[in-house]
Every structure is written in C-alpha cells, then in structure tokens.
Scaffold this active site. Structure first.
Site, PDB file in Angstrom:
ATOM      1  N   GLY A   1      14.179  -9.577  25.307  1.00 42.64           N
ATOM      2  CA  GLY A   1      13.716  -8.294  25.820  1.00 42.64           C
ATOM      3  C   GLY A   1      14.516  -7.103  25.342  1.00 42.64           C
TER       4      GLY A   1
ATOM      5  N   GLY B   1      11.427 -13.988  21.843  1.00 39.92           N
ATOM      6  CA  GLY B   1      11.465 -15.248  22.636  1.00 39.92           C
ATOM      7  C   GLY B   1      10.664 -16.622  22.124  1.00 39.92           C
TER       8      GLY B   1
ATOM      9  NE  ARG C   1      21.236 -17.206  25.698  1.00 39.26           N
ATOM     10  CZ  ARG C   1      20.258 -16.958  26.596  1.00 39.26           C
ATOM     11  NH1 ARG C   1      20.461 -17.170  27.728  1.00 39.26           N
ATOM     12  NH2 ARG C   1      19.263 -16.394  26.240  1.00 39.26           N
TER      13      ARG C   1
ATOM     14  CE  LYS D   1      -2.533 -10.944  28.238  1.00 39.61           C
ATOM     15  NZ  LYS D   1      -2.187 -10.764  29.469  1.00 39.61           N
TER      16      LYS D   1
HETATM   17  P1  AMP Z   1       4.094 -13.401  22.988  1.00 40.96           P
HETATM   18  O1  AMP Z   1       4.964 -13.653  24.171  1.00 40.96           O
HETATM   19  O2  AMP Z   1       3.292 -12.382  23.091  1.00 40.96           O
HETATM   20  O3  AMP Z   1       4.818 -13.215  21.769  1.00 40.96           O
HETATM   21  O4  AMP Z   1       2.847 -14.453  22.967  1.00 40.96           O
HETATM   22  C1  AMP Z   1       3.310 -15.841  22.373  1.00 40.96           C
HETATM   23  C2  AMP Z   1       2.387 -16.576  22.829  1.00 40.96           C
HETATM   24  O5  AMP Z   1       1.148 -16.493  22.371  1.00 40.96           O
HETATM   25  C3  AMP Z   1       2.366 -18.288  22.434  1.00 40.96           C
HETATM   26  O6  AMP Z   1       2.655 -18.843  23.788  1.00 40.96           O
HETATM   27  C4  AMP Z   1       1.240 -18.642  21.861  1.00 40.96           C
HETATM   28  O7  AMP Z   1       0.727 -20.024  22.105  1.00 40.96           O
HETATM   29  C5  AMP Z   1       0.377 -17.384  22.138  1.00 40.96           C
HETATM   30  N1  AMP Z   1      -0.814 -17.213  21.089  1.00 40.96           N
HETATM   31  C6  AMP Z   1      -0.573 -17.371  19.667  1.00 40.96           C
HETATM   32  N2  AMP Z   1      -1.964 -17.260  19.222  1.00 40.96           N
HETATM   33  C7  AMP Z   1      -2.798 -17.394  20.040  1.00 40.96           C
HETATM   34  C8  AMP Z   1      -4.144 -17.339  20.069  1.00 40.96           C
HETATM   35  N3  AMP Z   1      -4.746 -17.405  18.838  1.00 40.96           N
HETATM   36  N4  AMP Z   1      -4.940 -17.504  21.215  1.00 40.96           N
HETATM   37  C9  AMP Z   1      -4.075 -17.626  22.354  1.00 40.96           C
HETATM   38  N5  AMP Z   1      -2.684 -17.520  22.507  1.00 40.96           N
HETATM   39  C10 AMP Z   1      -1.990 -17.385  21.447  1.00 40.96           C
END
Ligand code: AMP
Length: 394
Positions: A375, A352, A35, A196
């Site tokens: 973010g 992230g 950074r 999610k």
């Molecule tokens: P996000 O912060 O929403 O971008 O989610 C990132 C997280 O999603 C990472 O820590 C991954 O380990 C998790 N992730 C990715 N694919 C899966 C999956 N099939 N089942 C559960 N967690 C997942």
C-alpha cells in the site's frame, strides 16, 4: 534525508518503529521471519554504536487486548534472528514500561507489546504518542509497510523528538523508488499488471511523466482492448473505465510514452486450473472464453522492451499466476527482468501480488529491490507524500 548513519547511538536509547507484523501458525510460532531479518541491520547498528534499543510494532488487527496478537509470541524468534537476548514488556506505554526502558544498558533490547492493543495507536492520538516518546532518546522509523498511515507510532510520535531518522530499510525503500521516479538513466519502463484498471489509474497518471515505456498486462488488458473495439469474450472488464482507458492511451501518446499492450492471450473456457485452454489474438476472444494469461507473441514483445530498459518498475502480475496453468507470463516476465538486471538495469518490484509472484518463483534475489510495503509503495507511485516519511523530514 536523515538516516541512521547520521547518528552515533553511544549511551543513547533508540526508539525504533519496526514492522514485525509477521505470520504465525496455530502454535503461535513465526512462519516467516523475513520482516525481522529486514530490520536487523538497523538494530545492530545501534547496538554496535554502544546504544540500547526499544522496539515497537503492531501485529495483526486486534480488537483490544487479544492474546493471540501478543508480540510475546515472537520474542524468541526476534532474539534468534538478532543473535541477542530480547526482553519483553506486557504493554507499550505506562510507568512500568518507562522504568524498564530507562534501565536498559548498552547492548540491550526491549520489545514492547502490540501497539494496536491501544486504539489510540491507529487514531494517531497525541497523548499516546507522547507517552511512547518517553521510551527513547532518538526516534528511528524503519517500517515502510505502515509509512502511509498517520498512526501514533509511525508519524505523530516524531514531533516529540529533536533527533529522528530513517532506518536502513526505510531509507532503501525511499531511495529505490526515487531511483525509478527521478532517474537520469533511460529508458525507464513500468510494467503494470493485476486485476483492475481502477486500482492502478492514479499510478498510471502519475508515472506517465517519468517513463518511456508502459507495459500493460493482467486483467486490466481487456478494458483497453474492448475500448479499442476488440472482442474479449468473457474476460475481466470494467465497462465504465473504457473511456478512461482511451484517455490514458491518448495522454501517453502526447507525452511520448510507448504503450505496449498484449497481442495474444492464453484463453480458458472457465476460471479454473482444469479449464480447456488455447492461444488466441487478444482482440478475438470467443464468447464463453476468457483471457487469463499473456500469450507467446506478447511475451516476445515485452521481453524485447525489458531487455533494452535501464530502469524497470514492476507492479502486478501478467496473468492469474496463482494457478499454474496461467502463471507462465508472470514467470517469463520475472525472468526477463532478472536478465536485464544481470545486464546492469535497476529493477524494483512492488505491490503485494508481484512480490508474492517473485517470491513464489524464486526470483527475489535476481532483481535489484523488492519493496516491503504494498500500500505504501502504491501511494508513493501515485505521487502522494507519506505521513510517516514527512514526519521525519520535517
Ligand atoms: P492486483 O491486486 O490488482 O495487482 O491484482 C492481482 C490479481 O490479478 C491476481 O490475483 C491475479 O490473479 C489477477 N489477474 C491477473 N491477470 C488476470 C486476468 N487476466 N483475469 C483475471 N484476473 C487476473
């Protein structure tokens, strides 16, 4: 959009908001200076013009003045990276600070103490912002990571300046996102992964008008598959988002966006690196098993779309990439984005976890741009205007 190139800083003091929120180890040494490196071009431009620089940043989330969050710990590192001696003052506002800032000579740099030692910073307090504004002649914002916060140093301070602009880093972030969201080149492909649906829904809704292909991966896959009647075993699912998932698919169809969902998964009998694994159709996962990565057929399909794309946006991993057993999909996707980039596509990686993934797998320099603000980038993709950016534009 006013950038730092619109100004000559000869005999001027630039008050620059940087993001020096860097990781420190137990000995209070900087463990990753990226950074600081990222802000270097902006700082050097001012010095080369014959100006002086006052740097302000936050570090961590201190509750009042906690010495472990002092920016004094990073002063030596900032000097080393910039190749210029850096002075430090033990506060960021007040008479003493104003005097030191006033006495700066051409080519000199002053680093202020952690802005968040004053709670007025995050409150966006006007009086505090006005005090900060006394420390410079021209305000430069180069901190994308905090551009979505209406804090005193990122937003409010701008109103006390006639002369204000974006630093190189922030300007590059804005241009990269603009290139993705308002491109005349086609096809535009967005890859959305991660855990999610709920955290990406506003992004999906906003970008549907701007893309040709939507690739979905990661944990969100299974809410879509279940909503379509598939059997997903114990995979991650948001049952209350099933209807929404179907609505997204319908909207995408109406807008002529092709949605590419996984067709097979690497499934596991537990959420662990040591789990037994198998490849299975994404809609035929037995009870007791969960999909933790995309399978080989899926990757072939995704690679085909990526290879033919001109603009690529990637946000969120395709699987649980933190565990080696389930990292393959994310690695292979990264490689095919790198290949497309080599062949002339523009690729932007943000958010992230996908940033962590490209860094982990050494692909950072093989994509067009890696965003520095998780973010802030998500909010821009959601179509929101960021206070830190608006404050300069107005
Ligand atoms: P996000 O912060 O929403 O971008 O989610 C990132 C997280 O999603 C990472 O820590 C991954 O380990 C998790 N992730 C990715 N694919 C899966 C999956 N099939 N089942 C559960 N967690 C997942």
């Amino acid at each position: 959009m006013k950038t730092i190139d619109d100004y000559n800083f000869k005999n001027k003091r630039a008050l620059i908001r940087v993001d020096f929120n860097v990781p420190l180890n137990e000995e209070m040494k900087v463990t990753d200076a990226n950074r600081i490196q990222a802000a270097k071009p902006t700082i050097i431009k001012v010095l080369e013009d014959g100006g002086s620089v006052v740097l302000m940043s936050h570090l961590g989330r201190p509750k009042g003045k906690e010495s472990k969050y002092s920016l004094q710990h990073i002063t030596a590192k900032v000097s080393e990276v910039l190749g210029v001696k850096v002075q430090f003052v033990e506060d960021c506002v007040g008479e003493e600070v104003e005097k030191v800032a006033n006495d700066l000579e051409e080519g000199e740099i002053l680093l202020l103490e952690n802005l968040r030692f004053h709670e007025e910073e995050t409150q966006g307090d006007e009086e505090f912002a006005e005090k900060l504004s006394r420390l410079g002649d021209i305000y430069v914002n180069d901190a994308f990571g905090t551009a979505h916060r209406a804090h005193a140093s990122t937003t409010v301070v701008a109103k006390f300046f006639e002369d204000k602009c974006f630093g190189y880093l922030l300007a590059k972030e804005i241009k990269s996102l603009d290139k993705v969201l308002h491109s005349s080149e086609k096809p535009v492909t967005a890859v959305l992964g991660g855990a999610k649906v709920s955290s990406k829904i506003t992004v999906i809704e906003n970008i549907l008008d701007k893309i040709d292909h939507l690739i979905i991966g990661g944990g969100m896959t299974y809410t879509f598959i279940k909503a379509q009647g598939g059997h997903i075993g114990n995979s991650l699912v948001e049952d209350d988002k099933q209807e929404l998932a179907l609505e997204i698919l319908k909207k995408a169809k109406e807008k002529g966006v092709e949605v590419h969902l996984p067709v097979d998964s690497i499934i596991a009998d537990s959420f662990s690196e040591q789990a037994s694994t198998q490849t299975e159709s994404v809609d035929n996962i037995p009870d007791g098993w969960m999909g933790l990565d995309v399978g080989p057929e899926t990757l072939k399909n995704f690679e085909n779309v990526i290879e033919n794309s001109k603009i690529i946006l990637w946000n969120g991993p395709l699987g649980v990439f933190e565990m080696d057993t389930f990292a393959n999909g994310t690695i292979e996707l990264g490689k095919s984005i790198a290949k497309a980039t080599k062949n002339g596509a523009f690729s932007l990686v943000g958010g992230g976890d996908s940033v962590a993934a490209v860094k982990k797998f050494g692909l950072e320099n093989q994509v067009s741009y890696v965003s520095t603000g998780g973010g802030a980038m998500l909010e821009m993709l959601e179509g929101k205007s960021l206070p830190g950016i608006e404050a300069i534009k107005n």
